[in-house]
Design a protein around this motif. Structure first.
Motif, PDB file in Angstrom:
ATOM      1  N   ARG A   1      77.070  17.553  34.005  1.00  0.00           N
ATOM      2  CA  ARG A   1      76.461  18.874  35.077  1.00  0.00           C
ATOM      3  C   ARG A   1      75.048  19.492  33.746  1.00  0.00           C
ATOM      4  N   TRP A   2      74.426  19.373  35.259  1.00  0.00           N
ATOM      5  CA  TRP A   2      73.026  20.275  34.441  1.00  0.00           C
ATOM      6  C   TRP A   2      72.743  21.514  36.007  1.00  0.00           C
ATOM      7  N   GLU A   3      71.917  22.446  35.352  1.00  0.00           N
ATOM      8  CA  GLU A   3      71.094  23.198  37.035  1.00  0.00           C
ATOM      9  C   GLU A   3      70.026  23.305  35.844  1.00  0.00           C
TER      10      GLU A   3
ATOM     11  N   ILE B   1      62.608  29.329  40.252  1.00  0.00           N
ATOM     12  CA  ILE B   1      63.300  28.989  39.509  1.00  0.00           C
ATOM     13  C   ILE B   1      62.035  28.026  39.273  1.00  0.00           C
TER      14      ILE B   1
ATOM     15  N   GLN C   1      65.241  23.819  32.392  1.00  0.00           N
ATOM     16  CA  GLN C   1      66.661  23.289  33.123  1.00  0.00           C
ATOM     17  C   GLN C   1      67.624  23.112  32.045  1.00  0.00           C
TER      18      GLN C   1
ATOM     19  N   TRP D   1      75.693  25.054  26.313  1.00  0.00           N
ATOM     20  CA  TRP D   1      74.048  24.532  27.683  1.00  0.00           C
ATOM     21  C   TRP D   1      72.336  23.918  25.745  1.00  0.00           C
TER      22      TRP D   1
END
Length: 445
Positions: free
Chosen positions: A359-361, A370, A374, A392
């Motif tokens: 899971r990354w964002e 943006i 990240q 995170w």
């Protein structure tokens, strides 16, 4: 003979005391208690006789507790507050100079707290442990990102770039806040706390439970429960820690990580990172949100083969940090940030290990755009009650040299060059067919 003795006594009395100018030892632990978040405030002794809350609190005591709390939170809560304890020359306030426009004495500088201009270190006085606290006025957006770093291509000023304690990246005083001056940079809570016991009780509760505390002093972090009442520390719910020293080149030793991968047995024993990781869970036992920014440049010895360096990074840096997260327990919002190059290598490693579960964002800046940062999720299993634990892992400060920056290399047509590949990240990207560089780029250790 008697006259000679009397003259000797008078001469001795006239001689200045050597202790006034003799430098103090810098390796001594700080022992001065926190003066209630104000640089020059005095603590009221417990023996001081104060009126009971019903007599001194006045009409304010008749308000419901929730209303009183909302008022006090508006007055000095709900902020990010810097608490600083460093060994340095005492800070003194210079008299403000008349502005060029002749509009007055106050607000002639926009530097936060007037630091470096009107609030300066007096190097004629010996160094000592000194407290300093202020409200965080780090600007959410930088009008000119190049004022932060010549390779910065974004406008957000992140917590790991905070320089409030240096008076930079802030817009304070001057015409921005007319009439408020530098007093706006401080909480100004002392008058309320010293009013009566009822005001002190309510004020301290709001002060410690609603504010986010930004700490960058390792001596303060390791000695916090000796310097601040543990009862008040236990009320802290939100903390930002920026530990270590960020720099592009290692000209001096960083006590946080020096000796972590190489050095003598004594240097490894004095490394502060494991001690910080073991201290945080016991120090902030009731914290709900913790952000920890590892500011150090993580550079293992070049004697270690490149393909083994990431394993050392995980063992010596990430494992102690993850043990810290486990000790904090489930239900906590934890963010850890490491330097850009280390984050790239760790993200690459865990993406390959976790596969579809990875899971990354991207991290969204303050303006909703943006940014180049990240984060990815690190699951650490469950506690005894089945609650998920994890954190995170976010991109921290940019330790990537300007000549290695992909944007700069693309500007030159993707031509050849050399890249400082500390963790072997770029070599693996080539192997996986994901390299963003030209095929004739060479990689150096």
């Amino acid at each position: 003979m008697k006259a000679l003795k009397r003259f000797a006594k008078r001469f001795k009395r006239r001689r200045p005391k050597q202790s006034q100018t003799k430098p103090q030892a810098t390796d001594a632990e700080p022992t001065q208690p926190l003066p209630l978040l104000a640089p020059t405030a005095q603590i009221v002794p417990e023996s001081t006789s104060l009126s009971s809350p019903s007599d001194a609190y006045g009409a304010f005591s008749r308000l419901p507790t929730e209303i009183r709390r909302q008022i006090l939170t508006y007055a000095f809560g709900g902020r990010t507050v810097h608490i600083d304890l460093f060994w340095r020359h005492p800070l003194v306030r210079r008299s403000a100079s008349v502005s060029v426009s002749g509009e007055g004495l106050q607000g002639t500088s926009k530097k936060h707290c007037g630091l470096g201009e009107e609030l300066v270190e007096d190097d004629t006085l010996p160094k000592r442990w000194q407290w300093f606290s202020c409200v965080c006025h780090r600007s959410a957006e930088a009008q000119d990102p190049q004022n932060i770093a010549f390779y910065k291509f974004e406008t957000t000023i992140w917590p790991f770039e905070d320089k409030c304690l240096e008076g930079e990246y802030c817009h304070c005083g001057g015409s921005d806040r007319p009439g408020k001056g530098y007093g706006y940079c401080f909480l100004g809570v002392m008058g309320w706390l010293l009013a009566c016991r009822g005001a002190y009780s309510d004020g301290m509760d709001v002060l410690f439970s609603t504010n986010t505390f930004y700490l960058s002093s390792i001596p303060l972090l390791l000695n916090m429960r000796r310097l601040i009442s543990p009862y008040e520390v236990d009320k802290i719910k939100s903390v930002q820690l920026a530990v270590g020293k960020s720099r592009l080149f290692r000209f001096e030793k960083d006590p946080l990580v020096h000796g972590l991968w190489q050095g003598t047995a004594e240097e490894k024993r004095d490394c502060a990172l494991p001690l910080v990781c073991s201290t945080v869970p016991n120090l902030f036992s009731n914290v709900r949100r913790l952000e920890l920014y590892v500011q150090s440049q993580l550079c293992p010895s070049r004697d270690v083969p490149v393909d083994q360096r990431v394993s050392l990074l995980v063992r010596d840096v990430m494992d102690p940090l993850e043990d810290m997260v486990r000790c904090l327990g489930a239900g906590k919002q934890v963010v850890i940030a490491v330097s850009l190059e280390a984050h790239k290598a760790l993200m690459q490693k865990h993406r390959e290990l976790e596969g579809a579960a990875f899971r990354w964002e991207p991290v969204v800046g303050t303006n909703g755009a943006i940014q180049r940062h990240q984060q990815f999720w690190r699951a650490l299993g469950s506690d005894d009650n089945g609650n998920e634990m994890g954190y995170w892992l976010r991109t921290g400060w940019n330790d990537h040299d300007i000549v290695n920056d992909p944007y700069m290399m693309n500007c030159f047509g993707g031509g050849g060059g050399s890249i400082f590949d500390l963790w072997g990240y770029y070599r693996r990207e080539v192997t996986l067919g994901r390299s963003q560089y030209a095929t004739n780029v060479t990689y150096e250790d």
